[in-house]
Scaffold this active site. Structure first.
Site, mmCIF file in Angstrom:
data_model
loop_
_atom_site.group_PDB
_atom_site.id
_atom_site.type_symbol
_atom_site.label_atom_id
_atom_site.label_comp_id
_atom_site.label_asym_id
_atom_site.label_seq_id
_atom_site.Cartn_x
_atom_site.Cartn_y
_atom_site.Cartn_z
ATOM 1 C CB SER A 119 -0.933 0.005 1.219
ATOM 2 O OG SER A 119 -0.201 -0.184 2.423
ATOM 3 C CG HIS A 142 -1.636 3.570 4.495
ATOM 4 N ND1 HIS A 142 -2.579 2.936 5.260
ATOM 5 C CD2 HIS A 142 -0.932 2.589 3.874
ATOM 6 C CE1 HIS A 142 -2.461 1.625 5.111
ATOM 7 N NE2 HIS A 142 -1.456 1.390 4.270
#
Length: 268
Positions: A43, A250
């Site tokens: 990711s 993230h």
């Protein structure tokens, strides 16, 4: 006559130097245009957290703001394949992402290893179960990173090299997540934050060692993210995002453009 000859020599030298500089510029442009780039990984490479996901990427959540796309836009390689996928582990890269690689591939980038080490589960434990459970789960992850992950990294790196024998392979790591003694007033304890940062450094050290042993290029993003961690007041990372939980921990678009892309650009 002497002055005339000197002038002639000077003019000739200038022309030669000019051609040399021009030739180098043309060669550099041709080299960039001939690059065949494949972007692999998890990711952090697909761009989760940055938004602007390609509709055809589904649950892989490949973003137009991810560093591989930013590098592609800046350098216009001859070909570009973007197979990085949210949640990918080393085995997922081997089984699902290597299709575009071949002997003509000249550049590969990858971030992988965090999911193998149980990153998502560790962070969930830390957020929901308190300091003692957090530190215990982080220590468990560190044992995996030390004892099992090196072999997993070797397997994926060997598989990449076998399919792309002529490529420059750039392996990027993960940032530290927290600025210690920062501006966060709620959430995880300082002990938990320090344990998470230490585990991130441990993971980076293991990745760097395996990268060096394979003769690949290591891209360390930690310096770029320093001053932009969670609790810094100018974070390039999402903290827990209860409205869109997949964003949590993230990089934001600023983390891709200001953190990952400059490292990739400097190495590739």
């Amino acid at each position: 006559m002497k002055l005339s000859r000197l002038a002639s020599v000077a003019a000739t030298l200038a022309a030669v130097l000019g051609l040399g500089i021009g030739g180098a510029g043309v060669a550099s442009a041709q080299e960039a245009a001939a690059t065949s780039y494949v972007a692999l990984g998890d990711s952090y490479s697909s761009g989760v957290g940055a938004g602007s996901y390609y509709s055809d990427s589904g649950s892989c959540r490949r973003s137009s703001k991810a560093y591989p796309v930013l590098w592609k836009n800046a350098n216009a390689p001859a070909s570009f394949h973007f197979t990085a996928c949210s949640g990918a582990r080393t085995t997922d890269v081997i089984n699902n992402q290597l299709g575009p690689l071949n002997s003509g591939t000249s550049l590969v980038s990858i971030s992988v290893g965090g999911n193998d080490a149980g990153f998502a589960d560790a962070m969930t434990t830390c957020v929901l179960q308190g300091e003692s459970a957090c530190v215990s789960r982080i220590n468990q992850a560190r044992q995996y990173i030390a004892n099992t992950l090196p072999g997993r990294l070797d397997a994926v790196y060997d598989a990449i090299r076998a399919k792309a024998p002529n490529a420059r392979i750039v392996v990027l790591n993960y940032p530290r997540f927290y600025k210690l003694n920062g501006s966060c007033w709620v959430g995880l304890s300082e002990t938990s934050r320090a344990a998470i940062n230490a585990a991130a450094d441990h993971l980076s050290d293991v990745i760097a060692k395996r990268v060096a042993d394979h003769g690949f290029t290591f891209g360390d993003v930690r310096g770029r993210f320093t001053g932009h961690e969670i609790c810094s007041g100018d974070s390039w990372l999402h903290s827990v995002d209860w409205l869109n939980i997949t964003n949590s921990y993230h990089p934001k678009a600023a983390g891709q453009s200001g953190g990952y892309y400059p490292v990739m650009e400097g190495l590739a």
